[in-house]
Design a protein around this motif. Structure first.
Motif, PDB file in Angstrom:
ATOM      1  N   UNK A   1       0.828  -1.206   0.000  1.00  8.85           N
ATOM      2  CA  UNK A   1       0.000   0.000   0.000  1.00  8.85           C
ATOM      3  C   UNK A   1       0.868   1.265   0.000  1.00  8.85           C
ATOM      4  N   UNK A   2       1.964   1.230   0.755  1.00  7.05           N
ATOM      5  CA  UNK A   2       2.845   2.395   0.840  1.00  7.05           C
ATOM      6  C   UNK A   2       3.644   2.610  -0.449  1.00  7.05           C
ATOM      7  N   UNK A   3       4.040   1.506  -1.086  1.00  8.13           N
ATOM      8  CA  UNK A   3       4.860   1.624  -2.281  1.00  8.13           C
ATOM      9  C   UNK A   3       4.023   1.870  -3.535  1.00  8.13           C
ATOM     10  N   UNK A   4       2.752   1.508  -3.484  1.00  8.65           N
ATOM     11  CA  UNK A   4       1.882   1.568  -4.663  1.00  8.65           C
ATOM     12  C   UNK A   4       1.904   2.928  -5.383  1.00  8.65           C
ATOM     13  N   UNK A   5       1.824   4.070  -4.686  1.00  8.42           N
ATOM     14  CA  UNK A   5       1.763   5.361  -5.395  1.00  8.42           C
ATOM     15  C   UNK A   5       2.992   5.667  -6.249  1.00  8.42           C
ATOM     16  N   UNK A   6       4.076   4.931  -6.028  1.00  8.19           N
ATOM     17  CA  UNK A   6       5.324   5.236  -6.716  1.00  8.19           C
ATOM     18  C   UNK A   6       5.704   4.181  -7.753  1.00  8.19           C
ATOM     19  N   UNK A   7       4.745   3.311  -8.103  1.00  8.18           N
ATOM     20  CA  UNK A   7       4.999   2.241  -9.074  1.00  8.18           C
ATOM     21  C   UNK A   7       4.119   2.440 -10.309  1.00  8.18           C
TER      22      UNK A   7
END
Length: 315
Positions: free
Chosen positions: A171-177
């Motif tokens: 969830x935390x990494x999703x916005x940057x992928x």
């Protein structure tokens, strides 16, 4: 996590996401796939690797080892990895670089700078930076910072993942992928555990979690990857089951289903790591077998199936 542990950086890759890319390989993986192509990626700490082709037989590594974890015989240098205390004095003292420490610590800003050296190629060939492993999600705190800085630099990003990790990390990494390269090896949980050492329940749950976010936000791409491994994943039944899963759960948001053929290029890595490999005597899958498996996949996802890698000749 102020530093990330990386074991390799490949430039100019064309199979780790859209366009031409730089792929950063993070160390550490919770899976132990019997066919693993990167045995040096599994341990989450630095390790020794010895390259016989570079060794000049000076024995300097043995001389500097304080715990006598290194010995030599007619086959070369042997490491007692249980006795090794990972000081890597042997690697530092090796004049030919035959003895190496696998894994380097990077600060975020330094790794961003290193990854962006090929930015002109990202622009010219619609590429970017892919994080792979190992399993990058094991270093999720560093990963969020690294990918976040890349996005601020305007760099396209991709995450190559087994999906075995905490949902909060995803969830935390999703916005940057920008693109998720997500492995589906098996649908059958028992077979998955047999060949990877872990259940696939978390993997499939996390995949559905990502799929739901993509449907809502429409801001990332999803590529599914299935390795075609002889005696394991490369069966008609397995491809049928994965195809059914993709059609039932993911087809509306999956851009590509890639069937990655088996290869044995990594065989020398196991020798360098002092490990045996279950697939050391296996050859490439013949082209007719791969075509048959691809045709099964196309029944469920005709427009998005892609085969990558080499095949052998039919008998």
């Amino acid at each position: 996590m102020k530093e990330g542990l990386v074991f390799d950086i490949h430039r100019g890759t064309t199979h780790d996401g859209p366009g031409m890319r730089t792929t950063v390989f993070f160390k550490g993986c919770p899976l132990h796939c019997t066919w693993c192509q990167n045995p040096e990626s599994i341990c989450a700490q630095r390790e020794l690797m010895w390259n016989a082709g570079k060794c000049i037989g000076c024995m300097q590594c043995i001389k500097v080892c304080a715990v006598k974890a290194l010995t030599a015989d007619e086959n070369g240098i042997k490491a007692d990895r249980a006795a090794c205390r990972k000081c890597f004095a042997c690697a530092a003292g090796c004049p030919s670089k035959a003895m190496q420490a696998v894994g380097n610590s990077w600060e975020v800003s330094a790794l961003v700078k290193e990854a962006c050296k090929d930015r002109m190629f990202f622009i010219d060939f619609s590429g970017g930076v892919t994080v792979s492993g190992g399993e990058p999600l094991l270093q999720s705190e560093f990963l969020v910072n690294f990918l976040g800085k890349l996005k601020k630099e305007g760099v396209n990003t991709a995450l190559d993942t087994s999906g075995y990790g905490r949902q909060e990390a995803i969830d935390k990494v999703y916005p940057f992928v920008d693109t998720f390269l997500y492995d589906i090896k098996f649908i059958n949980e028992e077979i998955h555990r047999k060949h990877t050492g872990v259940s696939n329940k978390i993997i499939l749950e996390n995949l559905k979690f990502i799929a739901d976010k993509i449907r809502r936000q429409k801001d990332s791409k999803l590529w599914i990857r299935t390795p075609l491994i002889p005696g394991a994943t490369a069966t008609e039944e397995n491809i049928e089951e994965i195809g059914q899963f993709i059609r039932g759960e993911l087809l509306d948001i999956t851009e590509r289903w890639e069937l990655c053929t088996f290869n044995y290029v990594c065989k020398d890595k196991y020798v360098k790591m002092g490990q045996s490999w279950e697939y050391a005597e296996y050859t490439l899958l013949d082209s007719s077998t791969v075509k048959n498996l691809a045709s099964i996949a196309e029944k469920y996802a005709e427009e998005i199936v892609v085969v990558s890698g080499l095949t052998g000749q039919n008998e």
